[in-house]
Design a protein around this motif. Structure first.
Motif, PDB file in Angstrom:
ATOM      1  N   PHE A   1      48.260  43.989   1.045  1.00  9.25           N
ATOM      2  CA  PHE A   1      46.970  43.730   0.408  1.00  9.25           C
ATOM      3  C   PHE A   1      46.769  42.233   0.219  1.00  9.25           C
ATOM      4  O   PHE A   1      45.711  41.688   0.500  1.00  9.25           O
ATOM      5  N   ASN A   2      47.789  41.498  -0.240  1.00 11.73           N
ATOM      6  CA  ASN A   2      47.691  40.061  -0.489  1.00 11.73           C
ATOM      7  C   ASN A   2      47.472  39.293   0.801  1.00 11.73           C
ATOM      8  O   ASN A   2      46.708  38.321   0.833  1.00 11.73           O
ATOM      9  N   LYS A   3      48.177  39.661   1.873  1.00 12.32           N
ATOM     10  CA  LYS A   3      48.000  38.984   3.165  1.00 12.32           C
ATOM     11  C   LYS A   3      46.567  39.127   3.668  1.00 12.32           C
ATOM     12  O   LYS A   3      45.969  38.175   4.179  1.00 12.32           O
ATOM     13  N   THR A   4      46.025  40.295   3.549  1.00 11.52           N
ATOM     14  CA  THR A   4      44.639  40.529   4.002  1.00 11.52           C
ATOM     15  C   THR A   4      43.662  39.692   3.182  1.00 11.52           C
ATOM     16  O   THR A   4      42.705  39.109   3.720  1.00 11.52           O
ATOM     17  N   TYR A   5      43.938  39.607   1.879  1.00  6.70           N
ATOM     18  CA  TYR A   5      43.075  38.816   0.998  1.00  6.70           C
ATOM     19  C   TYR A   5      43.083  37.341   1.406  1.00  6.70           C
ATOM     20  O   TYR A   5      42.042  36.681   1.465  1.00  6.70           O
ATOM     21  N   ILE A   6      44.280  36.809   1.684  1.00  2.96           N
ATOM     22  CA  ILE A   6      44.408  35.399   2.106  1.00  2.96           C
ATOM     23  C   ILE A   6      43.667  35.155   3.415  1.00  2.96           C
ATOM     24  O   ILE A   6      42.986  34.136   3.590  1.00  2.96           O
ATOM     25  N   LEU A   7      43.767  36.096   4.352  1.00  2.03           N
ATOM     26  CA  LEU A   7      43.092  35.972   5.640  1.00  2.03           C
ATOM     27  C   LEU A   7      41.570  35.907   5.461  1.00  2.03           C
ATOM     28  O   LEU A   7      40.888  35.088   6.097  1.00  2.03           O
ATOM     29  N   ILE A   8      41.035  36.749   4.587  1.00  8.66           N
ATOM     30  CA  ILE A   8      39.588  36.764   4.332  1.00  8.66           C
ATOM     31  C   ILE A   8      39.131  35.429   3.750  1.00  8.66           C
ATOM     32  O   ILE A   8      38.098  34.865   4.140  1.00  8.66           O
ATOM     33  N   ILE A   9      39.931  34.872   2.802  1.00  7.25           N
ATOM     34  CA  ILE A   9      39.580  33.585   2.190  1.00  7.25           C
ATOM     35  C   ILE A   9      39.563  32.479   3.240  1.00  7.25           C
ATOM     36  O   ILE A   9      38.672  31.618   3.260  1.00  7.25           O
ATOM     37  N   LEU A  10      40.559  32.489   4.148  1.00  6.39           N
ATOM     38  CA  LEU A  10      40.598  31.493   5.219  1.00  6.39           C
ATOM     39  C   LEU A  10      39.370  31.592   6.130  1.00  6.39           C
ATOM     40  O   LEU A  10      38.780  30.572   6.532  1.00  6.39           O
ATOM     41  N   VAL A  11      38.959  32.822   6.449  1.00  5.10           N
ATOM     42  CA  VAL A  11      37.767  33.034   7.290  1.00  5.10           C
ATOM     43  C   VAL A  11      36.525  32.492   6.591  1.00  5.10           C
ATOM     44  O   VAL A  11      35.656  31.845   7.219  1.00  5.10           O
ATOM     45  N   ILE A  12      36.434  32.711   5.267  1.00  3.70           N
ATOM     46  CA  ILE A  12      35.286  32.216   4.508  1.00  3.70           C
ATOM     47  C   ILE A  12      35.238  30.694   4.525  1.00  3.70           C
ATOM     48  O   ILE A  12      34.176  30.077   4.685  1.00  3.70           O
ATOM     49  N   ILE A  13      36.390  30.043   4.410  1.00  2.53           N
ATOM     50  CA  ILE A  13      36.434  28.575   4.425  1.00  2.53           C
ATOM     51  C   ILE A  13      36.002  28.039   5.790  1.00  2.53           C
ATOM     52  O   ILE A  13      35.199  27.095   5.880  1.00  2.53           O
ATOM     53  N   VAL A  14      36.518  28.655   6.865  1.00  2.00           N
ATOM     54  CA  VAL A  14      36.135  28.220   8.224  1.00  2.00           C
ATOM     55  C   VAL A  14      34.633  28.409   8.449  1.00  2.00           C
ATOM     56  O   VAL A  14      33.954  27.540   9.017  1.00  2.00           O
ATOM     57  N   ALA A  15      34.106  29.536   7.960  1.00  2.00           N
ATOM     58  CA  ALA A  15      32.665  29.796   8.103  1.00  2.00           C
ATOM     59  C   ALA A  15      31.849  28.750   7.352  1.00  2.00           C
ATOM     60  O   ALA A  15      30.785  28.310   7.808  1.00  2.00           O
ATOM     61  N   GLY A  16      32.354  28.322   6.184  1.00  2.00           N
ATOM     62  CA  GLY A  16      31.649  27.301   5.407  1.00  2.00           C
ATOM     63  C   GLY A  16      31.598  25.969   6.141  1.00  2.00           C
ATOM     64  O   GLY A  16      30.559  25.289   6.151  1.00  2.00           O
ATOM     65  N   VAL A  17      32.713  25.599   6.771  1.00  2.00           N
ATOM     66  CA  VAL A  17      32.740  24.347   7.540  1.00  2.00           C
ATOM     67  C   VAL A  17      31.762  24.427   8.708  1.00  2.00           C
ATOM     68  O   VAL A  17      31.003  23.478   8.985  1.00  2.00           O
ATOM     69  N   PHE A  18      31.775  25.542   9.414  1.00  2.00           N
ATOM     70  CA  PHE A  18      30.873  25.714  10.565  1.00  2.00           C
ATOM     71  C   PHE A  18      29.404  25.684  10.124  1.00  2.00           C
ATOM     72  O   PHE A  18      28.556  25.057  10.768  1.00  2.00           O
ATOM     73  N   LEU A  19      29.080  26.371   9.003  1.00  2.00           N
ATOM     74  CA  LEU A  19      27.715  26.400   8.499  1.00  2.00           C
ATOM     75  C   LEU A  19      27.238  24.996   8.138  1.00  2.00           C
ATOM     76  O   LEU A  19      26.099  24.606   8.435  1.00  2.00           O
ATOM     77  N   ASN A  20      28.136  24.221   7.488  1.00  2.00           N
ATOM     78  CA  ASN A  20      27.760  22.856   7.108  1.00  2.00           C
ATOM     79  C   ASN A  20      27.416  22.015   8.344  1.00  2.00           C
ATOM     80  O   ASN A  20      26.402  21.290   8.364  1.00  2.00           O
ATOM     81  N   LYS A  21      28.227  22.115   9.399  1.00  2.00           N
ATOM     82  CA  LYS A  21      27.941  21.371  10.632  1.00  2.00           C
ATOM     83  C   LYS A  21      26.617  21.816  11.249  1.00  2.00           C
ATOM     84  O   LYS A  21      25.836  20.994  11.741  1.00  2.00           O
ATOM     85  N   LEU A  22      26.377  23.116  11.193  1.00  2.00           N
ATOM     86  CA  LEU A  22      25.151  23.659  11.780  1.00  2.00           C
ATOM     87  C   LEU A  22      23.921  23.149  11.027  1.00  2.00           C
ATOM     88  O   LEU A  22      22.925  22.745  11.651  1.00  2.00           O
TER      89      LEU A  22
END
Length: 529
Positions: free
Chosen positions: A3-24
């Motif tokens: 459960f914890n590993k999946t949670y960490i993965l989701i948080i990482l995806v959200i951070i990457v999406a935020g960086v991409f959105l900012n560039k866009l």
């Protein structure tokens, strides 16, 4: 742990999406800024291009005046020069202000001509030296020694407008210098090109002569006296626009350099609304993802229950499909029985024909059989269709023509048939039934009256779509209806039936008077009110 590993993965995806959105969003902001600049560049470029065509008019005016003076057998008088100027302006379609001055070697005004007056400002006899600098006088002295056209800096005229002073030397037949000609043309004719284009109310323009003085449509700001009380409302200094917001081009007007700048009166602001919305949705979606993941484990149990419910639903759906098949079978049977009943009626009419010797009765029964068959054919087509309510029109019309031909046509009559109907055209049963009766009347009429033995017989039928209407064109080789025959008020049952059915289809029946055998029928799909 899983459960914890999946949670960490989701948080990482959200951070990457935020960086991409900012560039866009940053890229979109820069793109919008570029669009604003491109619109300004386009407006500026269009105005500069238009001004270059105006410069050609200036050149044509001055060159034509010089050629006329140079090639005249004798030096023209004031009236001769004025008449030539009028004709020249009419030919070039030039309607702005112009003054033509002839000045002798001592710089004294001899001619002062406009298209409609002579010396309105009382300049004749005055010297140019009284209001031009010594530098300009020296340049004018040099001008008289060569043949080229020279354009001096714009000047404020006593007549109250700003002009471009073109100058060229004039000589007599003995090649002696008489002085110089100074046509002065309104600068407004050139500068108006920057204010008359589409959306030019959004832009301001600056005009700098030889990188030193401002030029407007009313006044030249060079320190000299201005005789014009008007001021150009579009003068760029009336607006608080910084110099770095202008785009510039240089236009060469003879030997004069005109620097042209364009800018927004009120520069459009790049909207940050998209950024706000983007970040808002990013935060909202990120929160929803985290909440959704939290709910995921709970939903597992619910999904299991839903799967069981779905199995029940599938079972019910299968029962419904079986019932639907039965209903479709019943509808097919109804269409089949209706068709059979109509054929039975047609058979009864045939028996009735055999008992009668009256040709009119027999003909009327034939027509009735054809009309019944056109409706029976609709039910036959419905029986074979997938939807049980729509009919493919091309197949239906082809069979209808074949039936009429077999029923009433002479076997010795040969007809060339042209049927232009889209293979994919499908109409509902009611529309097809009404349309079939109309076509039956047209075809029957052709075989009874138009087609003959030993002649070229043609039948043309075309259905097209025009806006909200369908258009039926029907034509044969017959002579058509007689001159003066009133179709709409005819006592003929066939014509009455055609008009009634066309009206049912919210359409119109038209007979081409140039080609009396052609009928055009506009119709729509039938709708029950």
């Amino acid at each position: 742990m899983k459960f914890n590993k999946t949670y960490i993965l989701i948080i990482l995806v959200i951070i990457v999406a935020g960086v991409f959105l900012n560039k866009l969003l940053v890229s979109n902001y820069q793109l919008e800024e570029k669009r604003i600049e491109d619109r300004l560049l386009k407006a500026h470029s269009d105005a500069v291009i238009n001004s270059k065509s105006t410069i050609k008019v200036y050149a044509a005016l001055v060159s034509s005046l010089r050629s006329h003076v140079k090639n005249s057998p004798q030096f023209p008088s004031e009236l001769e020069l004025q008449n030539y100027l009028k004709d020249l302006l009419k030919e070039l379609n030039f309607k702005d202000s112009i003054i033509v001055n002839y000045i002798d070697k001592n710089h004294v005004f001899k001619y002062v001509i406009t298209p409609h007056s002579i010396d309105d400002a009382n300049l004749k006899g005055l010297s140019v030296k009284d209001f031009r600098s010594e530098k300009i006088i020296k340049e004018l002295d040099m001008l008289m020694q060569h043949d080229k056209i020279t354009l001096f800096d714009p000047i404020n005229l006593r007549e109250g407008w700003v002009g471009f002073p073109f100058n060229f030397s004039v000589k007599n037949n003995q090649d002696e210098v008489l002085g110089y000609m100074a046509p002065i043309i309104n600068v407004k004719y050139l500068l108006d090109n920057f204010y008359n284009g589409p959306n030019n109310d959004k832009y301001i323009h600056k005009f700098i002569v030889n990188d030193s003085v401002d030029l407007t449509r009313e006044v030249l700001y060079d320190g000299t006296t201005s005789y014009n009380k008007n001021r150009d409302a579009e003068y760029y200094r009336n607006y608080e626009v910084k110099d770095d917001q202008f785009v510039y081009s240089n236009v060469r007007l003879f030997n004069l350099n005109l620097k042209i700048g364009s800018a927004y009166k009120d520069r459009p602001k790049t909207s940050i609304l998209l950024n706000v919305i983007g970040y808002f949705w990013y935060i909202l979606i990120s929160s929803l993802v985290l909440i959704s993941f939290y709910q995921y484990r709970k939903n597992k149990t619910l999904n299991s229950e839903l799967s069981q419910a779905n199995l029940k639903i599938l079972s019910k759906n299968k029962d419904l499909e079986n019932n639907l098949t039965k209903i479709e079978t019943l509808i097919k049977e109804i269409h089949h029985r209706v068709k059979n009943n109509m054929q039975m009626i047609s058979g009864i009419l045939t028996l009735q024909q055999e008992e009668s010797e009256d040709k009119k009765v027999i003909s009327a029964l034939d027509q009735s059989k054809n009309r019944i068959n056109s409706m029976a054919l609709v039910h036959e087509k419905l029986y074979g269709s997938t939807s049980l309510k729509d009919v493919k029109i091309k197949d239906y019309i082809a069979e209808l023509i074949e039936f009429v031909e077999q029923t009433i046509a002479d076997k010795n009559i040969i007809v060339s048939k042209t049927l232009l109907v889209d293979d994919t055209l499908i109409l509902d049963a009611e529309t097809t039934s009404y349309l079939g009766l109309i076509i039956n009347e047209l075809i029957t009429n052709s075989y009874k009256h138009a087609f003959k033995i030993n002649q070229d017989n043609t039948l043309y039928l075309n259905i097209t779509k025009e806006d909200e209407f369908y258009k039926l064109d029907y034509d044969d080789n017959g002579e058509g209806i007689p001159e003066g025959f009133d179709i709409e008020n005819s006592e003929s049952l066939g014509f009455q039936l055609m008009y009634i059915l066309t009206d049912k289809l919210n359409g119109q029946l038209v007979n081409d008077h140039k080609n009396k055998s052609r009928f055009t029928i506009y119709f729509k799909q039938y709708h029950v009110n």
